[in-house]
Design an enzyme around this catalytic site. Sequence first.
Site, PDB file in Angstrom:
ATOM      1  CE1 TYR A  63       6.853  -9.646  25.508  1.00  0.00           C
ATOM      2  CE2 TYR A  63       4.913  -9.202  24.196  1.00  0.00           C
ATOM      3  CZ  TYR A  63       6.110  -8.788  24.743  1.00  0.00           C
ATOM      4  OH  TYR A  63       6.552  -7.502  24.521  1.00  0.00           O
ATOM      5  CB  SER A 210       5.841   0.408  29.497  1.00  0.00           C
ATOM      6  OG  SER A 210       6.237  -0.942  29.469  1.00  0.00           O
ATOM      7  N   GLY A 215       0.752   1.247  34.805  1.00  0.00           N
ATOM      8  CA  GLY A 215      -0.431   1.630  35.592  1.00  0.00           C
ATOM      9  C   GLY A 215      -0.190   2.869  36.447  1.00  0.00           C
ATOM     10  CB  THR A 218      -4.184   4.498  35.692  1.00  0.00           C
ATOM     11  OG1 THR A 218      -3.736   3.827  36.877  1.00  0.00           O
ATOM     12  CG2 THR A 218      -3.774   3.697  34.474  1.00  0.00           C
ATOM     13  N   GLY A 219      -2.935   6.869  37.806  1.00  0.00           N
ATOM     14  CA  GLY A 219      -3.166   7.513  39.098  1.00  0.00           C
ATOM     15  C   GLY A 219      -3.545   6.529  40.199  1.00  0.00           C
TER      16      GLY A 219
HETATM   17  N1  LIG Z   1       9.519  -4.357  23.223  1.00  0.00           N
HETATM   18  C1  LIG Z   1       9.733  -4.478  24.501  1.00  0.00           C
HETATM   19  O1  LIG Z   1      10.862  -4.641  24.960  1.00  0.00           O
HETATM   20  C2  LIG Z   1       8.549  -4.382  25.437  1.00  0.00           C
HETATM   21  C3  LIG Z   1       8.753  -4.263  26.820  1.00  0.00           C
HETATM   22  C4  LIG Z   1       7.627  -4.176  27.652  1.00  0.00           C
HETATM   23  C5  LIG Z   1       6.354  -4.199  27.091  1.00  0.00           C
HETATM   24  N2  LIG Z   1       6.183  -4.337  25.745  1.00  0.00           N
HETATM   25  C6  LIG Z   1       4.825  -4.350  25.127  1.00  0.00           C
HETATM   26  O2  LIG Z   1       4.092  -3.243  25.593  1.00  0.00           O
HETATM   27  C7  LIG Z   1       2.846  -3.656  26.151  1.00  0.00           C
HETATM   28  C8  LIG Z   1       2.429  -2.730  27.278  1.00  0.00           C
HETATM   29  O3  LIG Z   1       3.446  -2.592  28.228  1.00  0.00           O
HETATM   30  P1  LIG Z   1       3.235  -2.896  29.782  1.00  0.00           P
HETATM   31  O4  LIG Z   1       2.131  -3.859  29.951  1.00  0.00           O
HETATM   32  O5  LIG Z   1       4.580  -3.185  30.301  1.00  0.00           O
HETATM   33  O6  LIG Z   1       2.853  -1.477  30.410  1.00  0.00           O
HETATM   34  P2  LIG Z   1       1.621  -0.470  30.348  1.00  0.00           P
HETATM   35  O7  LIG Z   1       0.866  -0.606  29.106  1.00  0.00           O
HETATM   36  O8  LIG Z   1       2.198   0.827  30.716  1.00  0.00           O
HETATM   37  O9  LIG Z   1       0.743  -0.949  31.583  1.00  0.00           O
HETATM   38  C9  LIG Z   1      -0.208  -1.955  31.478  1.00  0.00           C
HETATM   39  C10 LIG Z   1      -0.765  -2.235  32.848  1.00  0.00           C
HETATM   40  O10 LIG Z   1      -1.322  -1.037  33.399  1.00  0.00           O
HETATM   41  C11 LIG Z   1      -2.462  -1.337  34.150  1.00  0.00           C
HETATM   42  N3  LIG Z   1      -3.624  -0.673  33.527  1.00  0.00           N
HETATM   43  C12 LIG Z   1      -3.956  -0.638  32.216  1.00  0.00           C
HETATM   44  N4  LIG Z   1      -5.096   0.058  32.030  1.00  0.00           N
HETATM   45  C13 LIG Z   1      -5.476   0.478  33.245  1.00  0.00           C
HETATM   46  C14 LIG Z   1      -6.575   1.240  33.700  1.00  0.00           C
HETATM   47  N5  LIG Z   1      -7.484   1.721  32.847  1.00  0.00           N
HETATM   48  N6  LIG Z   1      -6.668   1.499  35.030  1.00  0.00           N
HETATM   49  C15 LIG Z   1      -5.733   1.030  35.898  1.00  0.00           C
HETATM   50  N7  LIG Z   1      -4.677   0.284  35.526  1.00  0.00           N
HETATM   51  C16 LIG Z   1      -4.547   0.018  34.203  1.00  0.00           C
HETATM   52  C17 LIG Z   1      -2.645  -2.846  34.109  1.00  0.00           C
HETATM   53  O11 LIG Z   1      -1.989  -3.378  35.246  1.00  0.00           O
HETATM   54  P3  LIG Z   1      -2.650  -4.613  36.084  1.00  0.00           P
HETATM   55  O12 LIG Z   1      -2.673  -5.725  35.096  1.00  0.00           O
HETATM   56  O13 LIG Z   1      -1.693  -4.801  37.191  1.00  0.00           O
HETATM   57  O14 LIG Z   1      -4.024  -4.144  36.489  1.00  0.00           O
HETATM   58  C18 LIG Z   1      -1.921  -3.231  32.831  1.00  0.00           C
HETATM   59  O15 LIG Z   1      -1.473  -4.557  32.829  1.00  0.00           O
HETATM   60  C19 LIG Z   1       3.088  -5.112  26.549  1.00  0.00           C
HETATM   61  O16 LIG Z   1       1.895  -5.851  26.616  1.00  0.00           O
HETATM   62  C20 LIG Z   1       3.992  -5.571  25.437  1.00  0.00           C
HETATM   63  O17 LIG Z   1       3.213  -5.929  24.302  1.00  0.00           O
HETATM   64  C21 LIG Z   1       7.270  -4.404  24.912  1.00  0.00           C
END
Ligand SMILES: NC(=O)c1ccc[n+]([C@@H]2O[C@H](COP(=O)([O-])OP(=O)(O)OC[C@H]3O[C@@H](n4cnc5c(N)ncnc54)[C@H](OP(=O)(O)O)[C@@H]3O)[C@@H](O)[C@H]2O)c1
Length: 321
Positions: A63, A210, A215, A218-219
């Site tokens: 990251y 994820s 997101g 979240t709808g």
């Molecule tokens: N190990 C791996 O291979 C791997 C792969 C992917 C991710 N990860 C880890 O998993 C974490 C989370 O994954 P992710 O960020 O891909 O997906 P996620 O948690 O499913 O989605 C996060 C995104 O959803 C939106 N969101 C969050 N809360 C919200 C709310 N209350 N209302 C509306 N939208 C909301 C935001 O988007 P906006 O910023 O666009 O508003 C936020 O950046 C990462 O930070 C990372 O640490 C690991």
Amino acid sequence: MKARRLGTTDIEISPIGLGCMQFSGTRNVARLMIRPIEEETATAVVRAALDGGITWFDTAEMYGAGNSEEVLAAALKECGVAPGQVAVATKWAPLGRTAASITRTIGDRLAHLGGYPVDLHQIHMPTGSLSGLPAQLRAMAALARAGRIRAVGVSNFSARQMVLAHRVLAAEGVALAANQVRISLLRRDIERDGVLETARRLGVTLIAYSPLDGGLLTGRYHDDPELTRNAPVMRRFFGRRDLSTRGLARTAPLIDAMRRIAAGHGVTVGQVALNWVITRYGDTVVAIPGASKPRQAAEAAGAMGFTLTAAEAGELDELSR
Ligand SMILES: NC(=O)c1ccc[n+]([C@@H]2O[C@H](COP(=O)([O-])OP(=O)(O)OC[C@H]3O[C@@H](n4cnc5c(N)ncnc54)[C@H](OP(=O)(O)O)[C@@H]3O)[C@@H](O)[C@H]2O)c1
């Protein structure tokens, strides 16, 4: 909601942790996957997470080549968190490297984390390294035995690879603490591919990444499909089926049920999605939603504050199948 044990270790974590890919910085490829944020915002996000009861943070070398680790450490310091007061998980990037780089780069991880210990060190993915998995796992075990990290985890490992990891680490006297995989209401592969069953059998925690499907759960895209145009490039590409008009129509019944359930508990749709992930599988699955705004981190933490009824969980189960 009660704290959980990370695998069979003595590390305690809240059922929700904060995903820190959003702290990668604006000048690297992570911005294709997430909305990167400035350091000041990251501090506010971390503060909101801490205030809501989140006790651990997931970052990675990949990251922003250590940027996320540095920003996380600076934010924790700014929030007055002493080393050891929260748990920190990071990951080694295997791409094009041998297992020796695990040993060589642990100093960088610790330096970027500026005094916060590595509670969990994970192999980011099972592919891409120039060494085999056993060599990588033995290098991780050596770090644990030397006290440079507290626990060893893996990410994106299949059931078969988890069994291998568990066996190789056990021979070194170290437990496999966690496997970080994609899990959400719309990604329930662990129920079919043996990962859930293997995790339970081996006492391994599954860390759901994820969990909001970027997101979607979240709808917000159902509310305003125009917003899909602003989703990060990779989300638009890999999630194009889900984000298309037909895709959104397919998941609309699930989102409608989540809205109704959320209203009944006085919570949001996203909180229902997160609560489902951390309760559907008992104590085995914890989740690390990402947040680009303090409000999102506060919401994520709030997902630990209510209980879905069996009927509600059953309905979500049905509609997300
Ligand atoms: N190990 C791996 O291979 C791997 C792969 C992917 C991710 N990860 C880890 O998993 C974490 C989370 O994954 P992710 O960020 O891909 O997906 P996620 O948690 O499913 O989605 C996060 C995104 O959803 C939106 N969101 C969050 N809360 C919200 C709310 N209350 N209302 C509306 N939208 C909301 C935001 O988007 P906006 O910023 O666009 O508003 C936020 O950046 C990462 O930070 C990372 O640490 C690991």
